[in-house]
Write a protein that holds these residues in place. Structure first.
Motif, PDB file in Angstrom:
ATOM      1  N   GLY A  86      13.111  -2.115  -2.468  1.00 11.96           N
ATOM      2  CA  GLY A  86      12.678  -0.791  -2.877  1.00 11.96           C
ATOM      3  C   GLY A  86      13.226  -0.430  -4.252  1.00 11.96           C
ATOM      4  O   GLY A  86      14.115  -1.088  -4.794  1.00 11.96           O
ATOM      5  N   GLU A  90      16.562   0.549  -1.164  1.00 12.77           N
ATOM      6  CA  GLU A  90      16.451   1.072   0.189  1.00 12.77           C
ATOM      7  C   GLU A  90      16.282  -0.046   1.218  1.00 12.77           C
ATOM      8  O   GLU A  90      16.024  -1.201   0.881  1.00 12.77           O
ATOM      9  CB  GLU A  90      15.246   2.032   0.310  1.00 12.77           C
ATOM     10  CG  GLU A  90      15.248   3.198  -0.633  1.00 12.77           C
ATOM     11  CD  GLU A  90      14.368   2.944  -1.850  1.00 12.77           C
ATOM     12  OE1 GLU A  90      14.370   1.792  -2.343  1.00 12.77           O
ATOM     13  OE2 GLU A  90      13.697   3.877  -2.301  1.00 12.77           O
ATOM     14  N   ARG A  91      16.429   0.323   2.470  1.00 11.46           N
ATOM     15  CA  ARG A  91      16.018  -0.498   3.602  1.00 11.46           C
ATOM     16  C   ARG A  91      14.986   0.333   4.362  1.00 11.46           C
ATOM     17  O   ARG A  91      15.184   1.530   4.577  1.00 11.46           O
ATOM     18  CB  ARG A  91      17.178  -0.833   4.544  1.00 11.46           C
ATOM     19  CG  ARG A  91      18.423  -1.357   3.863  1.00 11.46           C
ATOM     20  CD  ARG A  91      18.221  -2.737   3.243  1.00 11.46           C
ATOM     21  NE  ARG A  91      19.459  -3.165   2.592  1.00 11.46           N
ATOM     22  CZ  ARG A  91      19.767  -2.884   1.343  1.00 11.46           C
ATOM     23  NH1 ARG A  91      18.965  -2.129   0.597  1.00 11.46           N
ATOM     24  NH2 ARG A  91      20.892  -3.319   0.816  1.00 11.46           N
ATOM     25  N   TYR A  92      13.901  -0.305   4.751  1.00 13.65           N
ATOM     26  CA  TYR A  92      12.879   0.376   5.532  1.00 13.65           C
ATOM     27  C   TYR A  92      12.705  -0.353   6.858  1.00 13.65           C
ATOM     28  O   TYR A  92      12.684  -1.585   6.903  1.00 13.65           O
ATOM     29  CB  TYR A  92      11.538   0.385   4.802  1.00 13.65           C
ATOM     30  CG  TYR A  92      11.488   1.270   3.582  1.00 13.65           C
ATOM     31  CD1 TYR A  92      11.309   2.647   3.704  1.00 13.65           C
ATOM     32  CD2 TYR A  92      11.599   0.724   2.310  1.00 13.65           C
ATOM     33  CE1 TYR A  92      11.252   3.451   2.581  1.00 13.65           C
ATOM     34  CE2 TYR A  92      11.537   1.528   1.182  1.00 13.65           C
ATOM     35  CZ  TYR A  92      11.358   2.883   1.323  1.00 13.65           C
ATOM     36  OH  TYR A  92      11.298   3.685   0.215  1.00 13.65           O
ATOM     37  N   LEU A 106       8.729   5.305  10.805  1.00 14.93           N
ATOM     38  CA  LEU A 106       9.400   4.836   9.600  1.00 14.93           C
ATOM     39  C   LEU A 106      10.826   5.361   9.579  1.00 14.93           C
ATOM     40  O   LEU A 106      11.063   6.558   9.738  1.00 14.93           O
ATOM     41  CB  LEU A 106       8.671   5.318   8.340  1.00 14.93           C
ATOM     42  CG  LEU A 106       9.382   5.031   7.000  1.00 14.93           C
ATOM     43  CD1 LEU A 106       9.471   3.532   6.755  1.00 14.93           C
ATOM     44  CD2 LEU A 106       8.656   5.724   5.854  1.00 14.93           C
ATOM     45  N   ARG A 108      14.499   4.983   7.114  1.00 14.24           N
ATOM     46  CA  ARG A 108      14.899   4.595   5.761  1.00 14.24           C
ATOM     47  C   ARG A 108      16.410   4.681   5.618  1.00 14.24           C
ATOM     48  O   ARG A 108      17.042   5.606   6.119  1.00 14.24           O
ATOM     49  CB  ARG A 108      14.219   5.512   4.750  1.00 14.24           C
ATOM     50  CG  ARG A 108      14.597   5.292   3.277  1.00 14.24           C
ATOM     51  CD  ARG A 108      13.736   6.196   2.408  1.00 14.24           C
ATOM     52  NE  ARG A 108      14.032   6.105   0.986  1.00 14.24           N
ATOM     53  CZ  ARG A 108      14.732   6.995   0.306  1.00 14.24           C
ATOM     54  NH1 ARG A 108      15.229   8.066   0.921  1.00 14.24           N
ATOM     55  NH2 ARG A 108      14.943   6.836  -0.977  1.00 14.24           N
ATOM     56  N   SER A 109      16.977   3.700   4.921  1.00 17.11           N
ATOM     57  CA  SER A 109      18.404   3.681   4.624  1.00 17.11           C
ATOM     58  C   SER A 109      18.589   3.516   3.125  1.00 17.11           C
ATOM     59  O   SER A 109      17.880   2.733   2.481  1.00 17.11           O
ATOM     60  CB  SER A 109      19.093   2.536   5.360  1.00 17.11           C
ATOM     61  OG  SER A 109      20.429   2.389   4.928  1.00 17.11           O
ATOM     62  N   THR A 110      19.547   4.241   2.554  1.00 14.28           N
ATOM     63  CA  THR A 110      19.864   4.104   1.133  1.00 14.28           C
ATOM     64  C   THR A 110      21.306   3.650   0.915  1.00 14.28           C
ATOM     65  O   THR A 110      21.798   3.699  -0.212  1.00 14.28           O
ATOM     66  CB  THR A 110      19.634   5.446   0.399  1.00 14.28           C
ATOM     67  OG1 THR A 110      20.441   6.466   1.009  1.00 14.28           O
ATOM     68  CG2 THR A 110      18.173   5.858   0.457  1.00 14.28           C
ATOM     69  N   TRP A 116      20.799   5.522   8.827  1.00 11.22           N
ATOM     70  CA  TRP A 116      19.345   5.567   8.720  1.00 11.22           C
ATOM     71  C   TRP A 116      18.841   6.981   8.955  1.00 11.22           C
ATOM     72  O   TRP A 116      19.428   7.750   9.707  1.00 11.22           O
ATOM     73  CB  TRP A 116      18.694   4.630   9.744  1.00 11.22           C
ATOM     74  CG  TRP A 116      18.971   3.186   9.509  1.00 11.22           C
ATOM     75  CD1 TRP A 116      20.112   2.498   9.820  1.00 11.22           C
ATOM     76  CD2 TRP A 116      18.088   2.239   8.909  1.00 11.22           C
ATOM     77  NE1 TRP A 116      20.000   1.182   9.462  1.00 11.22           N
ATOM     78  CE2 TRP A 116      18.762   0.995   8.897  1.00 11.22           C
ATOM     79  CE3 TRP A 116      16.791   2.312   8.391  1.00 11.22           C
ATOM     80  CZ2 TRP A 116      18.180  -0.156   8.388  1.00 11.22           C
ATOM     81  CZ3 TRP A 116      16.208   1.166   7.885  1.00 11.22           C
ATOM     82  CH2 TRP A 116      16.902  -0.050   7.880  1.00 11.22           C
ATOM     83  N   HIS A 118      15.304   8.824  10.230  1.00  7.33           N
ATOM     84  CA  HIS A 118      13.972   8.648  10.799  1.00  7.33           C
ATOM     85  C   HIS A 118      13.031   9.645  10.125  1.00  7.33           C
ATOM     86  O   HIS A 118      13.208  10.856  10.237  1.00  7.33           O
ATOM     87  CB  HIS A 118      14.016   8.884  12.306  1.00  7.33           C
ATOM     88  CG  HIS A 118      12.692   8.671  12.982  1.00  7.33           C
ATOM     89  ND1 HIS A 118      12.361   9.289  14.161  1.00  7.33           N
ATOM     90  CD2 HIS A 118      11.622   7.927  12.624  1.00  7.33           C
ATOM     91  CE1 HIS A 118      11.140   8.918  14.517  1.00  7.33           C
ATOM     92  NE2 HIS A 118      10.682   8.091  13.598  1.00  7.33           N
ATOM     93  N   LEU A 168       5.100   2.365   0.108  1.00  2.00           N
ATOM     94  CA  LEU A 168       6.219   3.264   0.333  1.00  2.00           C
ATOM     95  C   LEU A 168       6.955   3.466  -0.981  1.00  2.00           C
ATOM     96  O   LEU A 168       7.413   2.500  -1.599  1.00  2.00           O
ATOM     97  CB  LEU A 168       7.174   2.693   1.377  1.00  2.00           C
ATOM     98  CG  LEU A 168       6.609   2.452   2.773  1.00  2.00           C
ATOM     99  CD1 LEU A 168       7.658   1.807   3.659  1.00  2.00           C
ATOM    100  CD2 LEU A 168       6.134   3.756   3.393  1.00  2.00           C
ATOM    101  N   THR A 171      10.521   8.343  -0.029  1.00  2.93           N
ATOM    102  CA  THR A 171      10.182   8.835   1.313  1.00  2.93           C
ATOM    103  C   THR A 171       8.700   9.151   1.442  1.00  2.93           C
ATOM    104  O   THR A 171       8.277   9.695   2.460  1.00  2.93           O
ATOM    105  CB  THR A 171      10.984  10.108   1.637  1.00  2.93           C
ATOM    106  OG1 THR A 171      10.679  11.116   0.656  1.00  2.93           O
ATOM    107  CG2 THR A 171      12.471   9.830   1.636  1.00  2.93           C
TER     108      THR A 171
END
Length: 291
Positions: A86, A90-92, A106, A108-110, A116, A118, A168, A171
């Motif tokens: 990303g 990020e991690r999705y 979905l 997401r982690s930053t 995470w 949601h 993506l 967000t």
């Protein structure tokens, strides 16, 4: 089933680490790594977990830390995928099964997968009737994440089934649009992993998907980040309504030239537990333009 993880350094495999045990239907765990070596594994399952909970682990140097995603899939057969990258590192994580309530989740982690958020359902409003799911994702060279998912009842395809693509960005979900009407996609109950996506180092996006019933494997590609798509091409399996032996479990690879490689299982007429899981590995590739 037990869920394990092992890490290879140089020419040696480290000791396996058990992430969870006595998992009922822990379908297809996924892995994603970033340059720092942090890997995230995710799966949707039931058993010793709360029913149909999606989970992830942050794995550093072989040690695992479980992370609560806050995602509750609709079914233990939910497709789960995770991608690292990303524009902000990020991690999705995506999860969803094409049956009621038909939500493409979905998360997401930053922070490298340590925590995470949601973000809820991201399926298109065109997917009516609560039947969207089976998402798959791939990281493009520009840092954006491309995703593909199926819709069993899509108003953009006249109320029939479809395959959709989106990007993506942070967000937000951008450019969610129809790739193809995936007729005759009557049921995904035996089509686990109905669509898969890959992106080349030059940005060509390739998608393969399975139609049901019959088991025909189709492919399409885009060279403008999913804005437009080539007409679908039959890769393997019978073209409805003609009879024939099914193809399934297709995975795409896209080269720098834009050539698409499709690896899949081809049924050979021998049934074990299911015909879609009994076959020989096969593969085909397109010309250099992905046509």
């Amino acid at each position: 089933w037990n869920l394990w993880y092992a890490r290879r350094s140089a020419d040696t495999w480290g000791a396996p680490v058990m992430l969870n045990q006595s998992v009922l239907r822990g379908w297809a765990p996924q892995l994603a790594s970033d340059p720092a070596g942090v890997t995230v594994a995710a799966t949707g399952a039931t058993g010793d977990w709360p029913a149909a909970e999606a989970r992830a682990w942050r794995l550093v140097d072989g040690a695992s830390t479980h992370v609560n995603l806050g995602v509750t899939p609709a079914s233990s057969a939910d497709r789960v995928d995770v991608v690292a990258g990303g524009t902000l590192g990020e991690r999705y994580l995506l999860s969803g099964v094409p049956g009621p309530p038909g939500v493409v989740h979905l998360a997401r982690s930053t922070d490298g997968g340590a925590s995470w958020t949601h973000l809820g359902g991201i399926q298109s409003a065109s997917c009516s009737g609560g039947a969207a799911g089976q998402p798959d994702a791939a990281l493009a060279p520009d840092g954006f994440v491309h995703l593909v998912y199926g819709c069993a009842s899509d108003t953009d395809s006249g109320g029939g089934p479809s395959i959709r693509h989106a990007r993506l960005v942070g967000t937000s979900v951008q450019g969610d649009a129809l790739i193809a009407a995936a007729q005759p996609l009557e049921s995904w109950s035996l089509g686990h992993g109905v669509a898969r996506i890959a992106v080349s180092s030059l940005g060509t996006v390739g998608v393969v998907w399975l139609t049901r019933p019959g088991g025909a494997l189709w492919a399409s590609s885009s060279d403008d980040e999913g804005e437009t798509w080539l007409p679908p091409t039959l890769v393997a399996g019978p073209k409805p309504p003609a009879p024939g032996r099914m193809a399934s479990w297709g995975f795409p690879l896209v080269s720098r030239s834009g050539r698409i490689y499709a690896i899949y299982s081809k049924h050979i007429g021998v049934n074990d537990i299911w015909n879609h899981a009994t076959g020989l590995m096969a593969g085909k590739y397109s010309d250099d333009a992905g046509l």
